[in-house]
Design a protein around this motif. Structure first.
Motif, PDB file in Angstrom:
ATOM      1  N   GLU A 152      -5.152   8.528  -6.255  1.00 33.31           N
ATOM      2  CA  GLU A 152      -5.711   8.636  -4.911  1.00 33.31           C
ATOM      3  C   GLU A 152      -6.860   7.651  -4.696  1.00 33.31           C
ATOM      4  O   GLU A 152      -7.377   7.050  -5.643  1.00 33.31           O
ATOM      5  CB  GLU A 152      -6.198  10.074  -4.674  1.00 33.31           C
ATOM      6  CG  GLU A 152      -5.092  11.116  -4.781  1.00 33.31           C
ATOM      7  CD  GLU A 152      -5.605  12.525  -4.561  1.00 33.31           C
ATOM      8  OE1 GLU A 152      -6.847  12.725  -4.633  1.00 33.31           O
ATOM      9  OE2 GLU A 152      -4.791  13.424  -4.326  1.00 33.31           O
ATOM     10  N   PRO A 190       1.871   9.008  -6.394  1.00 26.72           N
ATOM     11  CA  PRO A 190       1.124   9.876  -5.477  1.00 26.72           C
ATOM     12  C   PRO A 190      -0.108  10.517  -6.121  1.00 26.72           C
ATOM     13  O   PRO A 190      -1.020  10.949  -5.410  1.00 26.72           O
ATOM     14  CB  PRO A 190       2.156  10.938  -5.081  1.00 26.72           C
ATOM     15  CG  PRO A 190       3.135  10.957  -6.204  1.00 26.72           C
ATOM     16  CD  PRO A 190       3.220   9.536  -6.685  1.00 26.72           C
ATOM     17  N   ASP A 238       0.831  -1.204   0.000  1.00 21.75           N
ATOM     18  CA  ASP A 238       0.000   0.000   0.000  1.00 21.75           C
ATOM     19  C   ASP A 238       0.866   1.256   0.000  1.00 21.75           C
ATOM     20  O   ASP A 238       0.704   2.155  -0.831  1.00 21.75           O
ATOM     21  CB  ASP A 238      -0.927  -0.028   1.217  1.00 21.75           C
ATOM     22  CG  ASP A 238      -2.005   1.041   1.174  1.00 21.75           C
ATOM     23  OD1 ASP A 238      -2.110   1.750   0.156  1.00 21.75           O
ATOM     24  OD2 ASP A 238      -2.752   1.169   2.165  1.00 21.75           O
ATOM     25  N   ARG A 279      -7.390   2.339  -6.211  1.00 24.82           N
ATOM     26  CA  ARG A 279      -6.105   2.758  -6.781  1.00 24.82           C
ATOM     27  C   ARG A 279      -5.522   1.671  -7.688  1.00 24.82           C
ATOM     28  O   ARG A 279      -4.948   1.974  -8.744  1.00 24.82           O
ATOM     29  CB  ARG A 279      -5.114   3.107  -5.669  1.00 24.82           C
ATOM     30  CG  ARG A 279      -5.383   4.457  -5.031  1.00 24.82           C
ATOM     31  CD  ARG A 279      -4.278   4.894  -4.106  1.00 24.82           C
ATOM     32  NE  ARG A 279      -4.304   4.163  -2.847  1.00 24.82           N
ATOM     33  CZ  ARG A 279      -3.298   3.457  -2.373  1.00 24.82           C
ATOM     34  NH1 ARG A 279      -2.165   3.360  -3.053  1.00 24.82           N
ATOM     35  NH2 ARG A 279      -3.399   2.832  -1.215  1.00 24.82           N
ATOM     36  N   LYS A 323       1.604   4.139  -2.961  1.00 19.51           N
ATOM     37  CA  LYS A 323       1.313   5.555  -2.690  1.00 19.51           C
ATOM     38  C   LYS A 323       2.513   6.435  -3.006  1.00 19.51           C
ATOM     39  O   LYS A 323       2.376   7.511  -3.602  1.00 19.51           O
ATOM     40  CB  LYS A 323       0.919   5.732  -1.223  1.00 19.51           C
ATOM     41  CG  LYS A 323      -0.500   5.325  -0.879  1.00 19.51           C
ATOM     42  CD  LYS A 323      -0.777   5.574   0.600  1.00 19.51           C
ATOM     43  CE  LYS A 323      -2.205   5.192   0.972  1.00 19.51           C
ATOM     44  NZ  LYS A 323      -2.460   5.385   2.422  1.00 19.51           N
TER      45      LYS A 323
END
Length: 204
Positions: free
Chosen positions: A121, A118, A110, A127, A114
């Protein structure tokens, strides 16, 4: 019954008192050492799994080998520091706490996604769908990631204990995704950097 301390490769217990169940004398003909040595058949009373130690008597008895070997952390290269932290945490507790390891592999996945993407979202499930639809992950890696997502959830919430083999599978799949998004791009960048430097030096 004779015992000796050793870290258990099965359950991960540190300095467990392995009980010697029997021994087999052998002559080290391969290395031509005329020394007293034995295969020691032993077991860990903590988890009851067996092991084999190779011991040699010189001025004192000492171990030359121990089988199976303990699980060694297997980290993909070039991951961000905090992603590596979560992944290493999962690897280090894999044998003792498979449930917690499964949760940590999911967290490593996860957080890794991210940081790498980035601009994408939402919750992990949404995602992943966006990453596959935009071609940032292959469909196969998307499936791997969904498996880690669901497996990590099961490790935390399921009533049945998570097994070591289930946690190992999450670790392998997480490694594949991290290798694709971090290890391979950095390897290519470093290689290209070296090629450019060699080309610049040749032109001087």
């Amino acid at each position: 019954m004779a015992t000796f301390p050793h870290d258990c490769p099965h359950c991960g217990t540190k300095n467990s008192g392995f009980e010697i169940k029997g021994k087999f004398d052998f002559f080290d003909s391969i290395n031509h050492r005329n020394t007293s040595a034995w295969f020691l058949m032993c077991g860990n009373p903590e988890c009851t799994f067996p092991a084999v130690a190779v011991a040699q008597a010189l001025d004192r008895v000492h171990l030359r080998g121990f089988y199976p070997t303990p699980h060694e952390p297997d980290l993909p290269d070039h991951m961000p520091e905090n992603v590596e932290h979560y992944y290493l945490q999962a690897e280090s507790i894999l044998q003792q706490h498979a449930d917690a390891a499964g949760a940590m592999y999911r967290k490593a996945l996860d957080v890794g996604l991210k940081i790498r993407f980035p601009e994408i979202e939402g919750l992990l499930a949404s995602r992943l769908k966006k990453l596959v639809n935009q071609g940032l992950l292959t469909e196969e890696l998307g499936d791997f990631s969904h498996h880690v997502r669901l497996g990590g959830n099961d490790a935390v919430h399921d009533e049945d204990p998570f097994t070591v083999n289930e946690a190992k599978e999450l670790g392998f799949l997480t490694k594949m995704v991290m290798t694709y998004i971090y290890t391979l791009p950095e390897m290519i960048r470093l290689r290209q950097e070296r090629v450019d430097a060699e080309k610049a030096a040749a032109e001087e």
